[in-house]
Design a protein around this motif. Structure first.
Motif, short mmCIF file in Angstrom:
data_model
loop_
_atom_site.label_atom_id
_atom_site.label_comp_id
_atom_site.label_asym_id
_atom_site.label_seq_id
_atom_site.Cartn_x
_atom_site.Cartn_y
_atom_site.Cartn_z
N HIS A 1 30.95 -24.33 17.82
CA HIS A 1 30.78 -24.90 19.42
C HIS A 1 30.38 -25.87 20.05
CE1 HIS A 1 26.76 -26.47 21.29
NE2 HIS A 1 27.27 -27.31 21.08
N CYS A 2 31.53 -26.41 19.21
CA CYS A 2 32.66 -28.12 19.40
C CYS A 2 33.27 -27.41 20.51
CB CYS A 2 33.07 -28.50 18.74
SG CYS A 2 32.07 -29.71 17.24
N THR B 1 34.40 -30.08 15.19
CA THR B 1 34.03 -29.11 13.53
C THR B 1 34.07 -27.80 13.90
OG1 THR B 1 31.53 -29.91 13.69
CG2 THR B 1 33.36 -31.75 12.81
N CYS B 2 33.11 -27.30 14.60
CA CYS B 2 32.88 -26.09 14.80
C CYS B 2 33.00 -25.17 16.20
CB CYS B 2 31.33 -25.55 14.21
SG CYS B 2 30.32 -26.40 15.71
CU LIG Z 1 30.72 -28.07 16.78
#
Ligand SMILES: [Cu+2]
Length: 66
Positions: free
Chosen positions: A15-16, A12-13
């Motif tokens: 970081h992912c 989703t972001c």
């Molecule tokens: Cu994420």
């Protein structure tokens, strides 16, 4: 050089995306990794064993969409 695109659930972001990219970049045979968040796809450049790609994505905490 082979390019293989995988659909990955749950990213989703950034970081992912970074987690998936880090795990995949450690797989033997992987030359480069591109994550496209809007489409939820990961493109692997190189010739890694597909089973190792699957394992790395799961290790990062995400699921491949069959
Ligand atoms: Cu994420």
């Amino acid at each position: 050089m082979t390019r293989s695109t995988y659909t990955v659930q749950g990213m989703t972001c950034d970081h992912c995306a970074n987690s998936v990219r880090d795990e995949l970049s450690r797989v033997d045979g992987v030359q480069d990794v591109h994550v496209d968040l809007p489409s939820g796809t990961v493109t692997v450049i190189g010739d890694p064993p597909p089973a190792a790609v699957h394992a790395a994505i799961e290790q990062a905490g995400y699921q491949l969409v069959a």
